[in-house]
Design a protein around this motif. Structure first.
Motif, short mmCIF file in Angstrom:
data_model
loop_
_atom_site.label_atom_id
_atom_site.label_comp_id
_atom_site.label_asym_id
_atom_site.label_seq_id
_atom_site.Cartn_x
_atom_site.Cartn_y
_atom_site.Cartn_z
N MET A 291 0.84 -1.20 0.00
CA MET A 291 0.00 0.00 0.00
C MET A 291 0.87 1.25 0.00
O MET A 291 1.86 1.32 0.73
N PHE A 292 0.49 2.22 -0.84
CA PHE A 292 1.23 3.47 -0.91
C PHE A 292 0.32 4.61 -0.46
O PHE A 292 -0.74 4.83 -1.05
N ILE A 293 0.70 5.30 0.59
CA ILE A 293 -0.10 6.39 1.13
C ILE A 293 0.48 7.73 0.69
O ILE A 293 1.65 8.01 0.94
N GLN A 294 -0.32 8.51 0.01
CA GLN A 294 0.10 9.83 -0.43
C GLN A 294 -0.30 10.89 0.59
O GLN A 294 -1.22 10.68 1.39
N THR A 295 0.39 12.01 0.55
CA THR A 295 0.00 13.14 1.40
C THR A 295 -0.21 14.37 0.53
O THR A 295 0.42 14.52 -0.51
N GLU A 296 -1.13 15.20 0.98
CA GLU A 296 -1.37 16.48 0.31
C GLU A 296 -1.41 17.57 1.38
O GLU A 296 -1.98 17.37 2.45
N THR A 297 -0.82 18.70 1.06
CA THR A 297 -0.90 19.83 1.98
C THR A 297 -2.30 20.43 1.92
O THR A 297 -3.05 20.20 0.97
N THR A 298 -2.65 21.19 2.94
CA THR A 298 -3.94 21.87 2.99
C THR A 298 -3.67 23.35 3.25
O THR A 298 -2.53 23.74 3.55
N PRO A 299 -4.69 24.20 3.16
CA PRO A 299 -4.48 25.62 3.48
C PRO A 299 -4.04 25.85 4.93
O PRO A 299 -3.52 26.92 5.25
N ASN A 300 -4.23 24.85 5.77
CA ASN A 300 -3.82 24.93 7.17
C ASN A 300 -2.48 24.22 7.33
O ASN A 300 -2.38 23.00 7.12
N ASP A 301 -1.44 24.94 7.69
CA ASP A 301 -0.10 24.35 7.83
C ASP A 301 -0.05 23.24 8.89
O ASP A 301 0.85 22.39 8.86
N GLU B 237 -11.71 18.88 -0.87
CA GLU B 237 -10.47 18.91 -1.64
C GLU B 237 -9.31 19.41 -0.78
O GLU B 237 -8.16 19.04 -0.99
N ASP B 238 -9.64 20.26 0.18
CA ASP B 238 -8.62 20.81 1.08
C ASP B 238 -8.53 20.04 2.39
O ASP B 238 -7.91 20.49 3.35
N GLY B 239 -9.18 18.86 2.45
CA GLY B 239 -9.07 18.01 3.64
C GLY B 239 -9.99 18.40 4.77
O GLY B 239 -9.73 18.03 5.92
N GLY C 235 -12.23 19.53 10.16
CA GLY C 235 -11.02 19.00 9.54
C GLY C 235 -9.94 20.06 9.43
O GLY C 235 -9.70 20.83 10.35
N SER C 236 -9.29 20.15 8.27
CA SER C 236 -8.19 21.10 8.07
C SER C 236 -8.69 22.54 8.13
O SER C 236 -7.91 23.46 8.38
N CYS C 237 -9.99 22.75 7.88
CA CYS C 237 -10.55 24.12 7.88
C CYS C 237 -10.73 24.66 9.30
O CYS C 237 -10.88 25.86 9.49
N ARG C 238 -10.74 23.77 10.29
CA ARG C 238 -10.88 24.21 11.67
C ARG C 238 -9.63 24.99 12.09
O ARG C 238 -8.52 24.49 12.05
N TYR D 132 -12.11 11.99 9.03
CA TYR D 132 -12.28 11.00 7.96
C TYR D 132 -13.11 11.58 6.83
O TYR D 132 -14.23 12.07 7.06
N GLY D 133 -12.59 11.53 5.61
CA GLY D 133 -13.34 11.90 4.42
C GLY D 133 -13.63 10.66 3.60
O GLY D 133 -13.33 9.54 4.02
N PRO D 134 -14.19 10.82 2.41
CA PRO D 134 -14.52 9.66 1.57
C PRO D 134 -13.31 8.77 1.25
O PRO D 134 -13.41 7.54 1.29
N ASP D 135 -12.17 9.40 0.91
CA ASP D 135 -10.98 8.62 0.54
C ASP D 135 -9.71 9.18 1.17
O ASP D 135 -8.62 8.98 0.64
N PHE D 136 -9.85 9.89 2.27
CA PHE D 136 -8.67 10.47 2.92
C PHE D 136 -8.87 10.58 4.42
O PHE D 136 -9.99 10.52 4.94
N VAL D 137 -7.74 10.74 5.11
CA VAL D 137 -7.74 11.00 6.56
C VAL D 137 -6.93 12.27 6.76
O VAL D 137 -5.76 12.34 6.36
N THR D 138 -7.54 13.29 7.35
CA THR D 138 -6.81 14.51 7.67
C THR D 138 -6.38 14.46 9.12
O THR D 138 -7.19 14.21 10.01
#
Length: 226
Positions: free
Chosen positions: A1-11, A134-136, A156-159, A56-62
């Motif tokens: 399994m390969f887990i990718q990461t994406e940054t969000t507007p919240n550092d 999209e932003d987690g 999530g990341s918006c908090r 928890y989102g549909p296909d991601f964990v923030t």
């Protein structure tokens, strides 16, 4: 399994994408140990020093952290736990009841909803929520007041994100007001625990600024007395 990461507007929030389905429907957020007890994965992630929230989102964990902790310290542990969980096929929640309780039911249109409220929920579900995910993060509908204000909660990341006010005013508010004339504004609602934490943070900031001012005054006094 390969887990990718994406940054969000919240550092202080990172989006981890395991390449498999996380939530088949809805979302779930855990901001303390008590709420995380519903999910074995969430309680383990919350146990990592520095982690302050799991979403928890549909296909991601923030995963969110405190500002003092570095991602270089947290990421390896988060990777390991996510890898172990999704490779093992373990359930995300302890029971179906916990699963139901964790996910938001906020945009489900009820028979008692007015036409305006139904339209607000529809737009939040179909237009706003996908963009925020999209932003987690996620958005939760909290109410519609008599004066035309839509009350929401960012998750999530918006908090706690510095750009959340811009998201609310420039994005969500503008769109809702465009499609629904009855909407006059949008405001974010904080839970009691968040309000208390924010008040304490503001008090601390004020005290630090005051102490810093005293230090500058005493330094000036030393120069003046020479």
């Amino acid at each position: 399994m390969f887990i990718q990461t994406e940054t969000t507007p919240n550092d202080d929030s990172l989006k981890f994408i395991p390449g498999v389905e996380v939530m088949d429907e809805g979302t779930a957020e855990f901001t303390d140990t008590r709420s995380a007890l519903k999910s074995p994965l969430a309680i383990r992630l919350m146990g990592i020093e520095g982690v302050t929230g799991v979403f928890y989102g549909p296909d991601f964990v923030t995963v969110s952290k405190d500002p003092e902790t570095s991602w270089s310290v947290i990421k390896p542990e988060v990777y390991a736990m996510l890898m172990e969980h999704f490779s093992s096929g373990q359930p995300l929640f302890r029971s179906d009841e916990d699963r139901e309780a964790a996910g938001p039911q906020d945009t489900r249109i009820l028979d008692t909803d007015s036409e305006t409220v139904a339209m607000i929920k529809e737009l939040l579900e179909t237009r706003v929520r996908p963009a925020i995910m999209e932003d987690g993060g996620d958005i939760e509908y909290r109410g519609f007041t008599d004066d035309g204000t839509v009350q929401v909660k960012l998750k999530g990341s918006c908090r706690g994100c510095s750009s959340s006010t811009v998201t609310l005013k420039s994005g969500i508010e503008r769109m809702l007001m465009h499609y629904i004339p009855e909407v006059k504004g949008v405001e974010q609602i904080l839970d009691q625990e968040e309000t208390i934490a924010l008040d304490e943070f503001e008090k601390l900031e004020s005290k630090l600024a005051k102490d810093h001012g005293h230090e500058k005054d005493s330094s000036m006094a030393q120069y003046m007395s020479v």
